[in-house]
Design a protein around this motif. Structure first.
Motif, mmCIF file in Angstrom:
data_model
loop_
_atom_site.group_PDB
_atom_site.id
_atom_site.type_symbol
_atom_site.label_atom_id
_atom_site.label_comp_id
_atom_site.label_asym_id
_atom_site.label_seq_id
_atom_site.Cartn_x
_atom_site.Cartn_y
_atom_site.Cartn_z
ATOM 1 N N TYR A 1088 0.795 -1.147 -0.010
ATOM 2 C CA TYR A 1088 0.054 -0.062 0.061
ATOM 3 C C TYR A 1088 0.768 1.282 -0.117
ATOM 4 O O TYR A 1088 0.587 2.293 -0.839
ATOM 5 C CB TYR A 1088 -1.023 0.035 1.169
ATOM 6 C CG TYR A 1088 -1.860 -1.057 1.413
ATOM 7 C CD1 TYR A 1088 -2.352 -1.688 0.188
ATOM 8 C CD2 TYR A 1088 -2.491 -1.543 2.540
ATOM 9 C CE1 TYR A 1088 -3.552 -2.730 0.487
ATOM 10 C CE2 TYR A 1088 -3.260 -2.478 2.599
ATOM 11 C CZ TYR A 1088 -3.819 -3.306 1.589
ATOM 12 O OH TYR A 1088 -4.671 -4.274 1.705
ATOM 13 N N ARG A 1089 1.877 1.444 0.953
ATOM 14 C CA ARG A 1089 2.706 2.438 0.960
ATOM 15 C C ARG A 1089 3.362 2.683 -0.257
ATOM 16 O O ARG A 1089 3.815 3.948 -1.140
ATOM 17 C CB ARG A 1089 3.760 2.228 2.126
ATOM 18 C CG ARG A 1089 2.945 2.402 3.458
ATOM 19 C CD ARG A 1089 4.232 2.207 4.399
ATOM 20 N NE ARG A 1089 3.583 2.269 5.760
ATOM 21 C CZ ARG A 1089 3.466 3.272 6.529
ATOM 22 N NH1 ARG A 1089 3.899 4.345 5.905
ATOM 23 N NH2 ARG A 1089 3.045 3.309 7.812
ATOM 24 N N PHE A 1090 4.025 1.537 -1.023
ATOM 25 C CA PHE A 1090 4.791 1.903 -2.197
ATOM 26 C C PHE A 1090 3.896 2.475 -3.257
ATOM 27 O O PHE A 1090 4.295 3.215 -4.012
ATOM 28 C CB PHE A 1090 5.202 0.339 -2.586
ATOM 29 C CG PHE A 1090 5.827 0.383 -3.901
ATOM 30 C CD1 PHE A 1090 6.992 0.923 -4.212
ATOM 31 C CD2 PHE A 1090 5.062 0.011 -5.210
ATOM 32 C CE1 PHE A 1090 7.525 0.849 -5.780
ATOM 33 C CE2 PHE A 1090 5.485 0.067 -6.400
ATOM 34 C CZ PHE A 1090 6.895 0.624 -6.602
ATOM 35 N N PHE A 1134 -9.417 1.709 7.148
ATOM 36 C CA PHE A 1134 -8.971 2.939 8.264
ATOM 37 C C PHE A 1134 -7.512 3.099 8.435
ATOM 38 O O PHE A 1134 -7.009 4.403 8.391
ATOM 39 C CB PHE A 1134 -9.725 2.732 9.613
ATOM 40 C CG PHE A 1134 -11.112 3.056 9.489
ATOM 41 C CD1 PHE A 1134 -11.653 4.031 9.036
ATOM 42 C CD2 PHE A 1134 -12.079 2.037 9.976
ATOM 43 C CE1 PHE A 1134 -13.062 4.456 8.905
ATOM 44 C CE2 PHE A 1134 -13.505 2.205 9.855
ATOM 45 C CZ PHE A 1134 -13.684 3.483 9.344
ATOM 46 N N ASP A 1135 -6.550 2.016 8.467
ATOM 47 C CA ASP A 1135 -5.172 2.093 8.623
ATOM 48 C C ASP A 1135 -4.442 2.819 7.443
ATOM 49 O O ASP A 1135 -3.810 3.561 7.492
ATOM 50 C CB ASP A 1135 -4.749 1.034 9.065
ATOM 51 C CG ASP A 1135 -5.053 0.419 10.189
ATOM 52 O OD1 ASP A 1135 -5.450 1.081 10.981
ATOM 53 O OD2 ASP A 1135 -4.512 -0.619 10.695
ATOM 54 N N ILE A 1136 -5.239 2.479 6.166
ATOM 55 C CA ILE A 1136 -4.613 3.167 4.755
ATOM 56 C C ILE A 1136 -4.906 4.511 4.971
ATOM 57 O O ILE A 1136 -3.984 5.326 4.613
ATOM 58 C CB ILE A 1136 -5.336 2.332 3.615
ATOM 59 C CG1 ILE A 1136 -4.705 1.008 3.790
ATOM 60 C CG2 ILE A 1136 -5.106 3.100 2.466
ATOM 61 C CD1 ILE A 1136 -5.512 -0.020 2.717
ATOM 62 N N GLU A 1141 1.362 8.636 3.541
ATOM 63 C CA GLU A 1141 1.341 8.630 2.231
ATOM 64 C C GLU A 1141 0.179 9.106 1.623
ATOM 65 O O GLU A 1141 0.039 9.399 0.411
ATOM 66 C CB GLU A 1141 1.772 7.268 1.801
ATOM 67 C CG GLU A 1141 3.187 7.110 1.850
ATOM 68 C CD GLU A 1141 3.604 6.361 3.365
ATOM 69 O OE1 GLU A 1141 4.863 6.115 3.479
ATOM 70 O OE2 GLU A 1141 2.506 6.287 4.059
ATOM 71 N N MET A 1142 -0.913 9.126 2.319
ATOM 72 C CA MET A 1142 -2.338 9.530 1.844
ATOM 73 C C MET A 1142 -2.356 11.038 1.829
ATOM 74 O O MET A 1142 -3.493 11.782 1.116
ATOM 75 C CB MET A 1142 -3.363 8.929 2.761
ATOM 76 C CG MET A 1142 -3.583 7.581 2.479
ATOM 77 S SD MET A 1142 -4.269 7.303 0.629
ATOM 78 C CE MET A 1142 -5.905 7.733 0.946
ATOM 79 N N LYS A 1143 -1.459 11.718 2.723
ATOM 80 C CA LYS A 1143 -1.675 13.136 2.606
ATOM 81 C C LYS A 1143 -1.140 13.802 1.590
ATOM 82 O O LYS A 1143 -0.102 13.441 0.903
ATOM 83 C CB LYS A 1143 -0.830 13.699 3.884
ATOM 84 C CG LYS A 1143 -1.106 15.118 4.335
ATOM 85 C CD LYS A 1143 -0.230 15.422 5.583
ATOM 86 C CE LYS A 1143 -0.770 16.897 6.129
ATOM 87 N NZ LYS A 1143 -0.026 17.245 7.296
ATOM 88 N N LEU A 1144 -1.739 14.924 0.923
ATOM 89 C CA LEU A 1144 -1.357 15.520 -0.185
ATOM 90 C C LEU A 1144 -0.230 16.424 -0.153
ATOM 91 O O LEU A 1144 0.059 16.922 0.940
ATOM 92 C CB LEU A 1144 -2.545 16.674 -0.551
ATOM 93 C CG LEU A 1144 -3.883 16.192 -0.846
ATOM 94 C CD1 LEU A 1144 -4.824 17.076 -1.233
ATOM 95 C CD2 LEU A 1144 -3.894 14.803 -1.933
ATOM 96 N N SER A 1145 0.696 16.231 -0.950
ATOM 97 C CA SER A 1145 1.902 16.837 -0.933
ATOM 98 C C SER A 1145 1.808 18.373 -0.630
ATOM 99 O O SER A 1145 2.588 19.123 -0.106
ATOM 100 C CB SER A 1145 2.962 16.615 -2.043
ATOM 101 O OG SER A 1145 2.290 16.844 -3.200
#
Length: 1419
Positions: A1088-1090, A1134-1136, A1141-1145
């Motif tokens: 997921y993170r990748f 929910f953990d995802i 990494e889900m936060k917008l740059s």
């Protein structure tokens, strides 16, 4: 008398007394116009002031009689000194007017010089000639009269000079105004130079006037004192400082020789003479005079222009500015040598201020560092050590520019000789004298700096240490990497720069830096840190993968230097760090890695490991996607190999370059044969450039009969097709020798065959026929290695090519068909005869199969069904695999037409390749045997066979795309094969098919491909990451986002959704590719993170909304059941959503440790980023309110009803998400007040946990540093620790246990907010369970009473009663009789003034009545 006659030219008697009085009344700040007639008469003689000056000069010498009589002469002849000063002031002030003419400027300068000369004559004070304002005005005249734009470029013939038409004795006409395009006006000069241009003669006259004024001023300063006139002294220093870079100095500027003012020619020389006069004690008490001079010269050294009301501005580093800087340093050094004791404190101050005011521009930093090094060289050891100590503290500052400059200064100091300790040095400062301290504690300790800029610079400096001439610096670096360890002088392991800023005023005073509490500078706190070689190289491997490009480049340079100087061994593992970076994503890093390899090869040309690393790094770069990288690689190859190929007669063993070129070619024939295709690519680029001349080819041919023959034939094989006409006799002679002798070198033989194929078209028919016969005879022996067989067949085919296609086909059918017949006969004898398989020659059978496959490709018409059956019979297993009852049957059954046999694995593996080649030419055969291949992948047990089947099926997919694509699931299933070789082979082959679009991302292919990211073999996982990001994602940018949601369903093996995870799979495939369960959670989230890391902001924004609608919304609408599988899916979801990494740059701030730049472009960019962040935040908030919050509230209610453990994951997600909306929690959750209260509570708990973590980490760091000496090392450095001791041994009553986090050591402390956030998933955010700290009452039965939800989780550790003193003692420690305890009790522990006062804890206490009323409202 001459003086009186000269004074009469000034018409002093004609000037009215009223006008004189008004001038003096205005105190020379303003004046009424002088009578025009008088002014005109004065100006009739342009040298009037010069004449008076020369007459007065005789009265200013040391002859007492003359100096005493000048005022008498004035009195006797009725000359008023007051009138003289007034007239002079008029011309001085006229030169300060707006847009003064050249005549006004010259008169002003001469009048000012005359006034200063009057002041030098004794009696001027008594005769009231001196006036403070007029004196200061005269000092400003040089800067005012010199044109500010004199050095700027102007159009030729634009305007005539200001005196082109003027006549002697007449005022010049005002110059014409120039257009705006022809002018450059300084804003600070208020358009003073508008329309004025000066010729070279004009500028020369002005310079002479300035020189006269400065010389007069210097003579004045030699006689009078400015002790009581600090403002005038400041003006003098300002004038001399400005004139230091007025003009270049011819020759070297020397301060050691004492010279008369008249002997000094240039203005910089005169200026420094004046500054030297002002440094004498005659002009000020104490060090005020010197402090004044040093402060002004500070900005000359910094190459800045000091401004009164604004920040100093940088000057362009021109030759004049740099020269003035060097002269200023020499001057200060000269003053220090002359007045050593008095100037040493000021020397320390100016060094500190250079550091403090340094900017981040590299050119200015390098200049400033050299200045600091030269000035510190003048210090005695005691002061030197004190400054190094100060520099160490300075290097811990939170400003990036300061830390960068500290590294620059350190490098300069390392170039100087190491100081030896003498009797004057304080023992506590002795440690700071060594180079070891500079290398270990300043340079090496910044290798992990929080700022990538500083990290990279520290690594660069570490590499430069090895290049210095100083043996001490090199030795210090060796100690860092030696197995015996090295001592670092201070405990500076903390890399995050938490030091507070400096305490300094604007005055030129000593700058004191407030150290962090964990820093000490005494030997008592020294500790030994041992660096193991392997651990350090692992650290550098991490640095070469740094997110920042410059940090990676610096790390590569450091690794190269360490290898070059033998600090670390040149092992294959260490060298791979450099070669692998030649394929870095950043172009500049690729080039840097190649340059490092070039430097390392030049330093160690004999090292075989270095040679191999160079080949593996540079050669693949010739096929890089960036043309500039290709050019760099080709340049390296040409420089190292091609250029040094000389004729055999010119070869010399002592020529390192020639020997290196042949060694590299030899390696490519042996260990690095896999790089041959890259080498071929290089020659295909060089071929159109006609790079290979006949002389070069003949030089190669001269080596073909020597020990360098394999390397020579390698090059000939690459250039034979593109080179001019070869010497065929030499090639044919070599062929004759090769064909009549056994194969010694397989590689060389293949290269000879390649050259023969290249020259085939140039040979006559008889020679061709003879060579073809030789090739056929050679092939029919079946004694050749497999590689040679393949090359022979290719060469045979090339000899048969002609312009007539029919002739070519006949040739191939004749000769290749003959080879097929021979192979068929042999296979029939082995397989069909009853005892043919007994005592089988395995090697001979393999060669027949291989020859059959190679020849059949060129004569498909000569291949019959009998050959198909013979090859198939080789593949038939000795025993039919019958599946057990509990296992399902394979999808395809074996097609066996012959009785089982027992062929070896190697034979079966080659039979697969041969059958694949036959299938390429016969479609009906491919349709028949594809199920056989698929079956072998499912149930086959032989590694070589399965690996070859994957290759064959992927090759068939290129030829028969639509047919073979149905078997892609069978091929992709090999990505979970038990053998790493099969998994790697499958990954490579599928990537090739996807790149060429023979295969599409259909079914489960993407998810099986993604699972390779968590392969047990790290090399395969890295290969998969490279294939996905660098090869496939560029072709399909939406690939990750389109499959992400289905990844969540697929990896959790969830099949109840109506849309997702619905592709067909067998049960064995499902179990093989499943990542379901808690034990596989880490693997799932790694994938997921990748994927998320490679999302764009737009994709992140859309995927968040889609997850809420397709997953969370399905549970809210009861489309999906909330069972155990659903709970696992929801928890993952929910953990995802909580991942960083889900936060917008666009919502993220600048990189940690990076200081915002101050240039205009950076400021504009920062403003745009703020506006963008605000806009995105508003949109994100609206989507969150409209789409997410209603679903979250509904889900929370559902989870509460079922008491689901997923509730803590939901609350953790809310806590992370609401960090951006802290002040709007109640507003956003207005529909659910209870949820809003819980979210607020959880956020407070999270912050409290984080503060406790930081406090605990601080206390652990301070454990070794205390204000009072103790023997057993258990001192408390803060009141919190003192309070903790009081709870260690409870005796009775009740005791509050420590919070679980307080017992963690430094190694257990979460290192980031991410780690803390992951802890919340375990229950930290739930208000009723998890890491609560109940109060334990010692009741004898051990009963624990849980705390109320409104009480704090952590007990009160500090009770200070408003004071920063704690005197709480542990009663159990009294009366022990220990001396240590008694001494400890006599010590009053004070909190550091830098530590913040503890914030009073807030108690969330509500009365039962309020709670009851609130519950009624909810009902």
């Amino acid at each position: 008398m001459e003086l009186i006659r000269a004074l009469q030219l000034l018409k002093l008697n004609s000037v009215s007394s009223d006008w004189v009085e008004s001038v003096w009344d205005f105190e020379f700040t303003d004046t009424d116009p002088l009578d025009p007639v008088i002014e005109e008469e004065i100006k009739e003689d342009p040298d009037v002031f010069q004449t008076v000056y020369m007459q007065l000069l005789t009265f200013s010498n040391e002859d007492a009689d003359n100096t005493q009589s000048v005022w008498v002469v004035f009195s006797e002849n009725g000359v008023s000194a007051k009138t003289l000063v007034a007239v002079l002031s008029y011309f001085i002030l006229s030169a300060k007017a707006k847009n003064p003419s050249l005549e006004q400027r010259l008169c002003g300068l001469q009048a000012a010089s005359l006034y200063l000369l009057l002041l030098k004559i004794p009696g001027s004070v008594a005769n009231k000639v001196f006036h403070q304002i007029l004196f200061d005005t005269c000092l400003n005249m040089p800067l005012k009269c010199w044109p500010q734009d004199s050095g700027k470029k102007r159009k030729k013939d634009s305007l005539k000079c200001s005196q082109s038409d003027s006549k002697p004795g007449k005022r010049s006409k005002p110059p014409k105004k120039a257009s705006q395009e022809q002018m450059e006006i300084d804003d600070d000069e208020d358009d003073e130079e508008e329309g004025m241009y000066f010729s070279a003669q004009d500028l020369l006259k002005l310079r002479e006037g300035i020189v006269l004024l400065v010389r007069t001023l210097l003579r004045l300063l030699e006689k009078i004192s400015l002790r009581d006139k600090p403002q005038s002294a400041d003006s003098c220093v300002q004038l001399f400082t400005e004139l230091t870079n007025f003009e270049p100095v011819i020759g070297d500027l020397s301060f050691s020789q004492e010279r008369n003012v008249d002997q000094l020619e240039s203005l910089p020389e005169l200026s420094y003479h004046g500054l030297g006069l002002l440094c004498s004690t005659i002009h000020g008490e104490g060090d005020e005079c010197r402090r004044r001079v040093f402060r002004k010269l500070l900005y000359v050294i910094l190459m800045m222009k000091a401004q009164e009301r604004s920040k100093p501005s940088l000057l362009a580093p021109s030759q004049a500015v740099c020269g003035a800087r060097d002269h200023a340093i020499l001057f200060i050094s000269h003053i220090v040598d002359q007045q050593r004791e008095a100037t040493l404190p000021l020397l320390r101050i100016i060094v500190q201020h250079i550091c403090h005011q340094m900017v981040e521009k590299s050119e200015y930093r390098a200049s400033g560092a050299q200045a600091v090094g030269k000035l510190m060289a003048k210090m005695p050891c005691q002061d030197y050590a004190a400054i190094v100590k100060w520099l160490y503290n300075y290097s811990q500052n939170n400003k990036v520019a300061f830390r960068m400059f500290a590294l620059d200064v350190t490098m300069v100091l390392l170039q100087q000789s190491e100081r030896d300790m003498d009797d004057t040095v304080d023992p506590e400062l002795a440690v700071f004298l060594s180079h070891k301290f500079l290398v270990h504690n300043i340079i090496y300790n910044h290798r992990n700096d929080i700022s990538p800029t500083v990290r990279g610079h520290a690594l660069h400096c570490l590499a430069q240490c090895l290049e210095l001439g100083s043996q001490n610096a090199t030795k210090c670096v060796h100690e860092l990497f030696s197995n015996t360890g090295a001592q670092t002088m201070l405990d500076s392991a903390h890399s995050e720069q938490t030091m507070k800023g400096q305490k300094t005023a604007l005055t030129f005073r000593t700058i004191e830096l407030t150290k962090h509490k964990s820093i000490t500078t005494t030997n008592r706190s020294a500790m030994n840190t041992y660096f193991q070689n392997e651990e350090t190289m692992a650290l550098f491997k991490k640095h070469v993968s740094d997110p920042k490009t410059n940090a990676r480049k610096s790390a590569l340079e450091t690794v190269m230097s360490l290898l070059k100087h033998g600090v670390v061994s040149c092992s294959a593992e260490n060298l791979s760090i450099l070669s692998e970076r030649c394929r870095d994503p950043a172009v500049s890093v690729k080039k840097k890695a190649m340059q490092c390899l070039m430097d390392l090869l030049a330093a160690l040309p004999e090292n075989r490991e270095v040679q191999e690393a160079w080949l593996r790094g540079v050669l693949p770069a010739v096929m890089d996607s960036e043309s500039s990288v290709q050019e760099k690689a080709l340049e390296c190859l040409d420089h190292v190999i091609i250029t040094h190929i000389k004729n055999q007669g010119k070869y010399r063993d002592d020529d390192t370059s020639q020997r290196l070129a042949w060694d590299l070619l030899g390696l490519m024939c042996e260990k690095c044969q896999d790089l041959s295709r890259y080498f071929s690519k290089a020659f295909s680029v060089w071929a159109p450039q006609q790079k290979f001349t006949p002389a070069f080819v003949n030089s190669l041919l001269s080596h073909t009969q020597r020990e360098r023959a394999p390397a020579a034939w390698l090059l000939l094989a690459k250039i034979a097709s593109c080179s001019p006409k070869l010497n065929y006799a030499t090639v044919l002679d070599t062929w004759e020798n090769t064909i009549r002798s056994p194969v010694v070198s397989v590689t060389m033989t293949c290269h000879i065959l390649s050259v023969m194929g290249d020259i085939a078209s140039n040979l006559n028919d008889d020679t061709k026929a003879r060579i073809v016969d030789d090739l056929m005879d050679w092939l029919k022996t079946f004694s050749l290695p497999l590689e040679v067989i393949n090359s022979c067949v290719d060469t045979l085919v090339r000899f048969g090519r002609s312009d007539n296609t029919q002739d070519t086909l006949k040739f191939l059918d004749r000769f290749c068909g003959e080879l097929v017949s021979v192979c068929e006969s042999y296979l029939s004898g082995v397989i069909l005869k009853e005892k043919g398989a007994i005592n089988i020659n395995e090697d001979l059978l393999v060669k027949h199969l291989y020859t059959l496959g190679a020849a059949s490709l060129h004569c498909p018409s000569k291949v019959g069904k009998r050959i198909f059956l013979l090859v198939q019979s080789v593949l038939t297993p000795s025993e039919q695999l019958v599946p057990a009852e509990e296992h399902e049957l394979p999808a395809s059954q074996p097609l066996s037409q012959f009785k089982p046999n027992s062929m070896p694995t190697v034979v079966r593996a080659h039979a697969v390749i041969t059958l694949g080649k036959l299938c390429l030419q016969h479609e009906e055969l491919m349709l028949k045997y594809l199920p056989v291949f698929a079956r072998e992948l499912e149930v086959g047990t032989e590694l070589a066979v399965r690996s070859n089947v994957v290759v064959v099926m992927c090759d068939l997919c290129v030829r028969y795309t639509n047919t073979v694509s149905r078997y892609i699931p069978n091929i992709s299933a090999c990505l979970r094969d038990k053998e790493p070789i099969v998994r790697e082979q499958t990954l490579i082959m599928l990537t090739n098919l996807l790149q060429e679009e023979y295969v599409k991302w259909k079914g489960a292919l993407f998810f099986r491909f993604a699972i390779a990211l968590v392969d047990p073999d790290p090399a395969i996982a890295d290969l998969c990451e490279y294939c996905l990001v660098d090869l496939l994602l560029k072709k399909s940018p939406l690939m990750f986002s389109q499959h992400f949601i289905e990844c969540i369903f697929h990896f959790n093996s969830y099949e109840k959704h109506k849309k997702y995870n619905k592709f067909p799979q067998t049960e064995s495939e499902k179990s093989r590719f499943s990542l379901r369960g808690h034990q596989n959670q880490g693997k799932r989230f790694r994938i997921y993170r990748f994927l998320l890391k490679n999302f764009t902001d737009e994709q992140r924004f859309n995927i968040t909304s889609k997850i809420c609608q397709d997953i969370l919304g399905s549970f809210v609408d009861s489309e999906l059941p909330l069972d155990s599988q659903g709970s696992e899916l929801l928890a993952d979801t929910f953990d995802i959503l909580s991942l960083k990494e889900m936060k917008l740059s666009a919502m993220s701030g600048p990189a940690a440790g990076e200081e915002p730049q101050e240039d205009e472009m950076a400021i504009a960019k920062a403003v745009i980023q703020v506006a963008q962040k605000k806009l995105v935040s508003q949109v994100q908030k609206r989507i969150f309110v409209e789409n997410v919050i209603p679903i979250i509230i509904s889900l929370k209610n559902m989870l509460e009803e079922q008491h689901s453990p997923v509730l803590k994951h939901l609350m953790a997600y809310l806590q992370v998400t609401m960090q951006d909306y802290r002040s709007e929690v109640k507003e956003l959750f207005a529909a659910d007040e209870q949820l809003a209260a819980e979210v607020e509570y959880n956020m407070k708990q999270f912050e409290k946990e984080k503060q406790q973590q930081e406090q605990q980490q601080m206390e652990n760091q301070l454990a070794n540093f205390t204000m009072s000496p103790r023997q057993n090392g258990n001192a408390m450095a803060s009141p919190a620790q003192a309070a903790n001791v009081g709870r260690q041994t409870p005796r009775g009553g009740f005791a509050t246990p420590l919070h679980p986090q307080a017992n963690k050591g430094p190694g257990q402390t979460p290192k980031s907010a991410d780690a803390l956030r992951r802890r919340t998933y375990a229950g930290m955010v739930t208000p009723v369970r998890g890491n609560s700290s109940p109060t334990v009452f010692s009741t004898g039965r051990g009963k624990q009473v849980g705390r109320a939800i409104s009480t704090p989780q952590v007990s009160i550790n500090e009770v200070t009663f408003g004071e920063q003193v704690s005197a709480i003692c542990n009663e159990s420690r009294r009366g022990t009789g220990s001396k240590d305890v008694e001494e400890e009790e006599s010590v009053l522990h004070l909190m550091s003034p830098e530590q913040k006062k503890p914030v009073p804890r807030q108690w969330n206490v509500e009365s039962p009545l309020v709670q009851k009323m609130r519950s009624k409202k909810r009902i």
